[in-house]
Design an enzyme around this catalytic site. Structure first.
Site, mmCIF file in Angstrom:
data_model
loop_
_atom_site.group_PDB
_atom_site.id
_atom_site.type_symbol
_atom_site.label_atom_id
_atom_site.label_comp_id
_atom_site.label_asym_id
_atom_site.label_seq_id
_atom_site.Cartn_x
_atom_site.Cartn_y
_atom_site.Cartn_z
ATOM 1 N N SER A 1 127.040 16.192 91.229
ATOM 2 C CA SER A 1 125.606 16.878 91.883
ATOM 3 C C SER A 1 125.848 18.459 91.183
ATOM 4 C CB SER A 1 125.509 16.916 93.445
ATOM 5 O OG SER A 1 124.309 17.641 93.779
ATOM 6 N N LYS B 1 123.354 14.470 88.426
ATOM 7 C CA LYS B 1 122.315 15.088 89.527
ATOM 8 C C LYS B 1 121.870 16.274 89.176
ATOM 9 C CE LYS B 1 122.088 15.067 94.521
ATOM 10 N NZ LYS B 1 122.472 14.286 95.793
ATOM 11 N N LYS C 1 119.983 19.376 91.033
ATOM 12 C CA LYS C 1 119.332 19.948 92.391
ATOM 13 C C LYS C 1 117.818 20.564 91.636
ATOM 14 C CE LYS C 1 121.894 18.841 95.657
ATOM 15 N NZ LYS C 1 121.404 18.226 96.961
ATOM 16 N N ASP D 1 117.472 15.893 92.809
ATOM 17 C CA ASP D 1 117.601 15.998 94.223
ATOM 18 C C ASP D 1 116.997 17.073 94.782
ATOM 19 O OD1 ASP D 1 117.931 15.730 96.867
ATOM 20 O OD2 ASP D 1 120.060 15.848 96.915
ATOM 21 N N GLU E 1 115.243 12.201 94.419
ATOM 22 C CA GLU E 1 115.822 12.006 95.567
ATOM 23 C C GLU E 1 115.363 12.899 96.741
ATOM 24 O OE1 GLU E 1 120.244 12.686 95.325
ATOM 25 O OE2 GLU E 1 120.220 12.920 97.821
ATOM 26 N N ASP F 1 117.343 10.248 101.228
ATOM 27 C CA ASP F 1 118.619 10.796 101.635
ATOM 28 C C ASP F 1 118.341 11.121 103.208
ATOM 29 O OD1 ASP F 1 120.626 12.379 102.587
ATOM 30 O OD2 ASP F 1 120.869 13.720 100.669
ATOM 31 N N LYS G 1 124.994 8.092 103.245
ATOM 32 C CA LYS G 1 126.100 9.143 103.547
ATOM 33 C C LYS G 1 126.267 8.816 104.913
ATOM 34 C CE LYS G 1 123.914 13.092 101.143
ATOM 35 N NZ LYS G 1 123.237 14.361 101.310
ATOM 36 N N GLY H 1 127.069 12.588 98.947
ATOM 37 C CA GLY H 1 128.259 13.451 99.460
ATOM 38 C C GLY H 1 127.902 14.382 100.068
HETATM 39 O O1 OSB Z 1 121.372 16.191 99.360
HETATM 40 O O2 OSB Z 1 123.002 15.186 98.246
HETATM 41 C C1 OSB Z 1 122.582 16.415 99.258
HETATM 42 C C2 OSB Z 1 125.669 18.551 99.330
HETATM 43 C C3 OSB Z 1 125.351 19.108 100.618
HETATM 44 C C4 OSB Z 1 124.284 18.816 101.292
HETATM 45 C C5 OSB Z 1 123.433 17.814 100.731
HETATM 46 C C6 OSB Z 1 123.428 17.151 99.456
HETATM 47 C C7 OSB Z 1 124.880 17.594 98.616
HETATM 48 C C8 OSB Z 1 124.836 17.156 97.393
HETATM 49 C C9 OSB Z 1 126.568 17.320 96.983
HETATM 50 O O3 OSB Z 1 123.916 16.898 96.838
HETATM 51 C C10 OSB Z 1 127.116 16.026 96.951
HETATM 52 C C11 OSB Z 1 128.562 16.034 96.772
HETATM 53 O O4 OSB Z 1 129.078 16.100 95.659
HETATM 54 O O5 OSB Z 1 129.485 16.017 97.855
HETATM 55 MG MG MG Z 2 120.322 14.636 98.866
#
Ligand code: OSB
Ligand code: MG
Length: 368
Positions: A135, A163, A165, A190, A215, A240, A264, A292
């Site tokens: 991510s 991925k 953001k 995402d 996402e 999510d 998650k 994650g």
């Molecule tokens: O939305 O998936 C998410 C991290 C913290 C809070 C929300 C998200 C995320 C990530 C990172 O996208 C995921 C990771 O690599 O742990």
């Molecule tokens: Mg997410």
């Protein structure tokens, strides 16, 4: 077994670089780690995936600690329990899935360490290694060059899926730039709820980039918004934050608001609920993948075990420890040729390294 003692270690792990999303920027990982000692004399570990501030969801560390102490733990203490009893015992308390999930994991880890079974085997794992995705946050300096350099590094390390953001003002242009540079790379985005129904046309502009999924584009409670988007957008809509339980996942699928699920465990109240949502995805033909929450090695171990179940058909946000940390609290999770080995030891298969945990701990609270 009975719970004899629960100690919460609050630790602060510096991040290798700030992690910026549409809801904020984190510079350190401030985490609650639970050390659960049972009447078998076994210690189990749980990780709470809440953050210091309620920005990803309503949960936050201080509240998680309080609800564990005053409302969740009292329902488990003094009873002869198994991990499978925990969801029902905590059932009357509303909400707080991350807090209850952390407790459940601590109890489950202790139970599995006592019986000698790995979490992966317990959950129904069918693989010894899993593919790794990563991510990628929004660059601190809003620069495309910074983004491309970061992605370049991950591609060179072997990550199998990227991925990005996104948020309004940082979406089509960076996605196009990454897609043009890596035409064949599995790619997804995402938004962490940053858009609304009025943005549906704009989001459809992402269709040209052949993304695996988009996402959580819209607010978690706007189910109609996600259905309207899913009806219009060619790119599958993955949820999510909106997915909180197996029944709510089933409803979202039935309603047409959710075409892929990011699972998650913390968000859905623990690994038992996560497994049930995985099973639902398999039954309903909905792809699932393992998300994650910037976990330390403890939570990462559990995620890697979960991601080795057969329904996890897309690479997860199961990156190596060094994606986020120079120093993890367990032996680091490493990636080789884009894959990560699923732990085989009892329970999580890893434990905190005492000196490192001590060095990174900011406070310790004994709840029981
Ligand atoms: O939305 O998936 C998410 C991290 C913290 C809070 C929300 C998200 C995320 C990530 C990172 O996208 C995921 C990771 O690599 O742990
Ligand atoms: Mg997410």
């Amino acid at each position: 077994m009975r719970i004899e003692q629960v100690i919460v270690h609050e630790a602060a792990l510096p991040l290798v670089r700030p992690f910026r999303t549409s809801f904020g920027t984190e510079y350190t990982k401030d985490v609650l780690l639970l050390e659960v000692t049972t009447s078998d004399g076994v210690v189990g570990w749980g990780e709470c995936v809440a953050s210091p501030e309620p920005l990803y969801s309503h949960e936050f560390n201080a509240a998680a600690l309080l609800v564990m102490r005053d409302h969740l733990l009292p329902r488990l203490l003094g009873k002869d329990i198994t991990a499978e009893d925990v969801p029902d015992l905590l059932g009357p308390v509303r909400g707080h899935p991350m807090a209850r999930g952390a407790l459940e994991l601590g109890v489950l880890d202790a139970q599995l360490r006592a019986s000698g079974q790995s979490l992966a085997a317990y959950l129904g794992s069918t693989r010894t290694e899993i593919p790794c995705g990563v991510s990628v946050g929004i660059p601190d300096d809003d620069s495309l060059d910074t983004l491309l350099a970061e992605v370049e590094g991950y591609v060179a390390q072997g990550y199998q899926r990227i991925k990005l953001k996104i948020q309004p003002g940082w979406d089509v242009v960076p996605t196009r730039a990454v897609r043009e540079r890596w035409p064949a790379m599995p790619l997804q985005v995402d938004a962490n709820q940053a858009y609304g129904r009025a943005d549906i046309d704009h989001l459809c502009a992402l269709d040209e980039f052949d993304l695996l999924l988009v996402e959580q584009p819209i607010h978690e409670e706007d189910l109609l918004g996600h259905k309207l988007l899913a009806d219009r957008m060619r790119t599958p809509v993955c949820l999510d934050e909106s997915v909180l339980s197996v029944d709510n996942a089933d409803s979202l699928i039935e309603y047409g608001a959710c075409e892929i699920i990011n699972i998650k465990a913390g968000r859905v109240g623990g690994y038992l609920s996560a497994k049930a949502i995985h099973d639902l995805g398999v039954r309903r033909g909905i792809p699932v993948w393992c998300g994650g929450m910037v976990e330390t090695g403890l939570g990462r171990a559990a995620n890697v075990a979960l991601a080795s179940l057969p329904g996890f058909t897309l690479p997860g946000d199961t990156s190596a420890s060094d994606r986020f940390f120079t120093q993890d609290i367990t032996e680091p999770f490493v990636m080789t040729d884009g894959m990560m080995t699923v732990p085989t030891g009892p329970g999580l298969g890893v434990t905190p390294i005492p000196e490192i945990l001590a060095a990174l701990t900011t406070s310790t609270t004994r709840l029981v």
